[in-house]
Enzyme design. Structure first.
Site, mmCIF file in Angstrom:
data_model
loop_
_atom_site.group_PDB
_atom_site.id
_atom_site.type_symbol
_atom_site.label_atom_id
_atom_site.label_comp_id
_atom_site.label_asym_id
_atom_site.label_seq_id
_atom_site.Cartn_x
_atom_site.Cartn_y
_atom_site.Cartn_z
ATOM 1 N N LEU A 192 0.863 -1.181 0.000
ATOM 2 C CA LEU A 192 0.000 0.000 0.000
ATOM 3 C C LEU A 192 0.894 1.223 0.000
ATOM 4 C CD1 LEU A 192 -2.641 -0.877 2.773
ATOM 5 C CD2 LEU A 192 -2.956 -1.021 0.292
ATOM 6 N N ASP A 193 0.427 2.301 -0.634
ATOM 7 C CA ASP A 193 1.176 3.550 -0.576
ATOM 8 C C ASP A 193 1.299 4.004 0.872
ATOM 9 O OD1 ASP A 193 1.359 3.576 -3.306
ATOM 10 O OD2 ASP A 193 -0.255 5.026 -3.613
ATOM 11 N N ARG A 194 2.321 4.771 1.127
ATOM 12 C CA ARG A 194 2.583 5.223 2.490
ATOM 13 C C ARG A 194 1.390 5.968 3.092
ATOM 14 N NH1 ARG A 194 8.055 8.519 4.294
ATOM 15 N NH2 ARG A 194 7.592 8.626 6.518
ATOM 16 N N THR A 196 -1.746 5.683 2.257
ATOM 17 C CA THR A 196 -2.985 4.901 2.197
ATOM 18 C C THR A 196 -3.112 4.064 3.462
ATOM 19 O OG1 THR A 196 -2.848 4.765 -0.220
ATOM 20 C CG2 THR A 196 -4.289 3.193 0.880
#
Length: 377
Positions: A192-194, A196
């Site tokens: 997951l993106d940081r 998110t």
């Protein structure tokens, strides 16, 4: 009669004559030091590879087995032939298999190195998650959504990277390993993106990792995100099928953009969109979307929604920067200080039982408060 601790006791005898026990013979010399038995030289250790570690590179296998030994030394003993697999020499990139017998030569770290490592770990723990000191991660647990002997699912908070790298000293996986040092295997299934938040899967066995990653590749999982975007999303716009390309900014930072399908670097990306509700915020209308991704491209949701003219609220890479600033200043507890993208639901097949698992991570309070006044679509 008083006794003085440490004073010699002289027995009584006839006056003027020393007692027989107190003869004038010379005192004996110092007793000879006992001969210490010679210590046996340290022996090599034989380790049998279990099924959970099968398929791992030899260098990575050794780094886990020889905790505290510098990586440079690990590669040195591989090159020198001191490490053997089934009595034969091996290379750093050799894949170990279940049942292999690996010879580990005797190694040790200096006391000074151990002290330095302990001091560094304490320093990192004191500074917390924002620290970039050394390579040690502070121990940290995360909210657990599901766990058994094969899989761990956590609710990742926003602002925490899933792994170290690209200027980040450590992430979720490094902190989990520090929190649970007895685990032999712990690997990210996906990312997951940081910024998110939401569901993140971690495998506790290599066989589980391979199985789950295969499910992600073959689109056998259902991943649904909640995203708040600017504007009113067209109800008839349900499928976004636009190819993406990765590229780098002049400063080296990674970005993604939509490109024609025949572009040489094009990667197909498919996103499904369903409108959950509409709500007013910062003097504008916003749409709360349920977003399902059929492909797992980097920044896929963020780029697809932005390219459709509806960027995610709070997105600092592809969003409306002026609108983001206005959202940060909202009063009444509705200020948005992060990107509104949350990994909400996940369905997958359990890698051991074959049972279908469905997970849900509720919106964190800072996002949930914004949706209370949403009107159904």
């Amino acid at each position: 009669m008083k006794h003085i601790i440490g004073a010699a006791y002289v027995p009584k005898g006839r006056p003027g004559k020393p007692p027989a026990a107190a003869s004038m013979a010379p005192l004996p010399g110092p007793l000879p030091s006992p001969v210490e038995p010679e210590k046996a030289p340290p022996q090599a250790t034989l380790v049998t590879v279990d099924a959970d570690l099968a398929g791992q590179r030899l260098d990575n296998f050794l780094i886990r087995q020889l905790k505290g030994v510098p990586k440079t030394h690990v590669y040195r003993i591989i090159r020198s032939g001191e490490v053997r697999i089934n009595k034969g020499r091996a290379q750093a990139d050799t894949r170990v298999q279940a049942g292999d017998i690996v010879r580990l030569p005797p190694v040790r770290t200096s006391e000074r190195a151990d002290q330095k490592a302990q001091a560094m770990a304490a320093e990192v723990a004191r500074h917390g998650a924002a620290s970039t000191v050394g390579g040690h991660a502070p121990s940290r647990e995360f909210p657990i959504l599901f766990e058994d002997d094969h899989v761990l699912a956590i609710d990742k908070p926003a602002g925490v990277a899933v792994h170290g790298g690209s200027g980040v000293a450590f992430g979720v996986i490094e902190q989990l390993r520090m929190a649970r040092p007895d685990w032999n295997f712990l690997e990210l299934v996906h990312r997951l993106d940081r910024e998110t938040s939401g569901i993140l899967l971690v495998a506790k066995k290599r066989v589980a990792l391979k199985n789950l990653q295969e499910q992600f590749r073959e689109r056998e999982t259902d991943k649904i995100y909640l995203a708040l975007v600017s504007g009113v999303w067209p109800a008839n716009k349900k499928v976004l099928d636009a190819s993406l390309q990765k590229y780098l900014l002049p400063d080296g930072e990674r970005r993604v953009r939509v490109v024609p399908k025949d572009h040489p670097d094009a990667m197909r990306a498919v996103t499904l969109v369903k409108v959950n509700g509409v709500l007013p915020l910062a003097g504008r209308d916003f749409s709360l979307l349920e977003v399902t991704i059929k492909t797992g491209r980097t920044h896929q949701i963020r780029v697809h929604l932005a390219s459709a003219g509806h960027p995610i609220a709070g997105d600092d890479k592809y969003g409306d920067f002026d609108l983001n600033k206005a959202l940060q200043k909202e009063a009444g507890g509705t200020a948005l200080k992060r990107m509104f993208l949350h990994a909400w639901r996940l369905k997958f097949t359990h890698p051991s039982s074959g049972k279908r698992i469905e997970l849900l991570a509720a919106l964190p309070p800072d996002l949930e408060i914004l949706t209370r006044h949403a009107k159904p679509a």
